[in-house]
Enzyme design. Structure first.
Site, PDB file in Angstrom:
ATOM      1  N   GLY A  51       0.826  -1.202   0.000  1.00 41.58           N
ATOM      2  CA  GLY A  51       0.000   0.000   0.000  1.00 41.58           C
ATOM      3  C   GLY A  51       0.855   1.245   0.000  1.00 41.58           C
ATOM      4  CB  CYS A  78       5.187  -4.040   0.163  1.00 45.36           C
ATOM      5  SG  CYS A  78       6.010  -2.458  -0.139  1.00 45.36           S
ATOM      6  CE1 TYR A  79       1.146   0.856   5.900  1.00 47.39           C
ATOM      7  CE2 TYR A  79      -0.428  -0.961   5.873  1.00 47.39           C
ATOM      8  CZ  TYR A  79       0.005   0.245   6.398  1.00 47.39           C
ATOM      9  OH  TYR A  79      -0.701   0.831   7.429  1.00 47.39           O
ATOM     10  CG  HIS A 164       5.273  -5.594  -4.753  1.00 52.21           C
ATOM     11  ND1 HIS A 164       4.030  -5.437  -4.175  1.00 52.21           N
ATOM     12  CD2 HIS A 164       5.988  -4.497  -4.409  1.00 52.21           C
ATOM     13  CE1 HIS A 164       3.992  -4.291  -3.519  1.00 52.21           C
ATOM     14  NE2 HIS A 164       5.169  -3.698  -3.642  1.00 52.21           N
ATOM     15  CD  GLU A 166       2.191  -8.328  -5.497  1.00 52.50           C
ATOM     16  OE1 GLU A 166       1.888  -7.193  -5.111  1.00 52.50           O
ATOM     17  OE2 GLU A 166       3.020  -9.061  -4.908  1.00 52.50           O
ATOM     18  CG  ASP A 221     -18.413  -7.915 -17.952  1.00 48.95           C
ATOM     19  OD1 ASP A 221     -17.656  -8.840 -18.277  1.00 48.95           O
ATOM     20  OD2 ASP A 221     -18.025  -6.744 -17.794  1.00 48.95           O
ATOM     21  CE  LYS A 363     -14.556  -8.000 -20.144  1.00 44.40           C
ATOM     22  NZ  LYS A 363     -15.757  -7.173 -19.996  1.00 44.40           N
TER      23      LYS A 363
END
Length: 507
Positions: A51, A78-79, A164, A166, A221, A363
């Site tokens: 964050g 991280c945060y 990170h 990810e 969608d 999506k």
């Protein structure tokens, strides 16, 4: 399942994607989520995201620290790692040397989340770092600028990384997350087939003997949401398709044929094209266009919905990014990325409950679900189309003549995109009609006609987009066809702007 606490990271959706890539279900919640809600979810592990805040700032986001007493593994990123260290009486301070971008990660241990991982490169994005670890924690990795690039408290099953894992730039990021899921004991049985089965059953239980109305746009969608609800409750669902006169060529007739004839869905088609075009007469400001179209749609949809008896629910194709982007980790509007038209309530007079079966999907997952439940391939892979339709692609005043010109140009472009095998590779490809006439020469005669712009972009989530490097031969063919076949256009341009600073749509 895994619970992800969103501390405002720009990468939180990537964390969810990485977890789901390993066939493990996950949900993202803000740090304000109650401990009771967390316990009700019964997570097998918790990931604390990064964050923009500093843990020592007043008002920095914090989740209930009782999560550390639940007896399940926790990974702080991280945060999230700094929050964990701060709670256990460690020290976090502003880094003497900030670290952004690639860094070489040197491992001190090769077990836990680093099992099977060798020294590698990782992606850093932080201005704070760990100054002192709490009792019981140990450093498990370092970089040149960050001594505590990772840490763990194995007895408490707590793990932290300053980088990170990810993002694609962290070479062993997927393996690190995979190792954490293994530590959590996740069964890895989440698939689109299981999601479809469970969701259909949930819809049946929720709706009961009541009816549902859904505003069908023909996009991926709303079409997937409609078919999923239809499979659960059949004719208890009424879809309302409002033809606003701003659709692409043959769009309404194609949709009617596919959904009513092939899938036997109950759809009410409302031709309101003249109503919309009359309301838009003389309107050139793009925001006024959007507001006029939105207000009129709600009025028409509301009137049609009231014709359906025993309605208690409004179905919507809201996706997870819509939900996440419409709330703030800081409890206020300042950090909200954007407010979404599907998030934030309904007209009070409708008095309906929301039914959003896709609200925890991304999506690409919606497309996979569409394939799973039998939506035709061309609808599953349909490129995004804006709610206001061609109104924001006909720049300036909207007239039936200018709409007809754009429809023909757009149809040629899409035909060639599909013929070239590019349709699935592009996030969006469309034509724009400018309110600009230019001089041309056709058959030795002077022409003074409109300019058409081709727009094609690559993107993963529409938050950012890059203009597509289409082959010159392809662009030449499209340009030639549009100029020769569409009366009213004598010049074609190609938009080479990325987002940011431009947007994908022109208005």
């Amino acid at each position: 399942m895994i619970l992800i606490i969103d501390f405002g990271s720009q990468f939180n959706q990537l964390i969810a994607r990485r977890v789901r890539e390993h066939s493990v279900y996950c949900v993202i919640e803000p740090p304000t989520v109650s401990l009771e809600s967390i316990q009700a979810l019964k997570p097998e592990g918790i990931i604390l995201s990064g964050g923009p805040a500093s843990i020592y700032d007043q008002g920095s986001p914090r989740v209930n620290p009782a999560i550390f007493d639940l007896g399940i593994p926790v990974l702080g990123i991280c945060y999230g790692m700094q929050f964990m260290v701060d709670h256990f009486k460690g020290s976090v301070k502003k880094s003497e040397k900030r670290e952004y971008g690639f860094a070489s990660l040197n491992l001190h241990r090769k077990d836990g989340i680093f099992a099977g991982v060798e020294d590698t490169t990782c992606w850093m994005s932080h201005g704070d770092s760990i100054d002192a670890l709490p009792q019981g924690f140990e450093i498990t990795a370092s970089t040149a600028n960050t001594q505590a690039a990772a840490c763990q408290h194995p007895e408490k099953n707590l793990y932290g990384v300053q980088f990170h894992p990810e993002v694609e730039h962290t070479k062993e990021g997927r393996r690190i997350i995979d190792n954490f899921l293994a530590l959590c004991g996740c069964s890895r049985t989440w698939t689109m087939a299981s999601f479809a089965r469970e969701t259909i059953e949930d819809i049946r239980k929720t709706v009961g003997d009541k009816n549902v109305v859904l505003g069908l746009s023909g996009g991926v969608d709303s079409s997937v949401a409609a078919l999923l609800i239809h499979k659960a409750i059949g004719d208890q669902l009424t879809c309302i398709f409002v033809d606003n006169g701003l659709l692409r060529k043959d769009e309404a007739t194609t949709l009617e044929k596919v959904l009513t004839q092939n899938l036997s869905m109950n759809i009410r088609f409302v031709d309101a094209s003249q109503t919309f075009l009359s309301a838009l007469e003389g309107v050139t400001d793009p925001e006024k266009k959007r507001k006029t179209i939105g207000k009129l749609f709600i009025e028409i949809f509301d009137a049609e919905a009231h014709k359906v008896e025993n309605v208690a629910f409004l179905g919507q194709g809201t996706l997870y990014p819509d939900v996440i982007e419409s709330r703030s980790a800081f409890g206020g509007p300042s950090a909200v990325i954007k407010s979404h038209h599907n998030v934030g309530g309904l007209p009070e007079k409708m008095n309906l409950r929301l039914l959003e079966p896709l609200q925890y999907l991304f999506k690409d997952e919606v497309r996979a679900l569409g394939e799973e439940i039998g939506l035709p391939d061309f609808m599953v892979w349909r490129q995004p189309f804006p709610g206001p339709g061609l109104a924001i692609r006909v720049l300036g005043e909207i007239t039936e003549e200018r709409l007809a010109i754009l429809r023909e140009a757009d149809a040629i472009l899409l035909e060639e995109v599909k013929e070239a095998g590019l349709y699935k590779d592009l996030w969006q490809s469309f034509a724009v009609l400018l309110p600009i006439r230019t001089v041309g020469v056709m058959g030795d005669h002077r022409t003074y006609e409109y300019t058409c712009v081709i727009r094609a972009v690559n993107s993963k989530d529409a938050m950012t987009a890059d203009w597509a490097r289409l082959p010159h031969e392809f662009l030449a063919k499209v340009s030639s066809r549009i100029i020769n076949e569409v009366r009213g256009i004598n010049r074609v341009a190609y938009d080479i702007s990325s987002k940011p600073p431009a947007t994908i749509e022109w208005e």
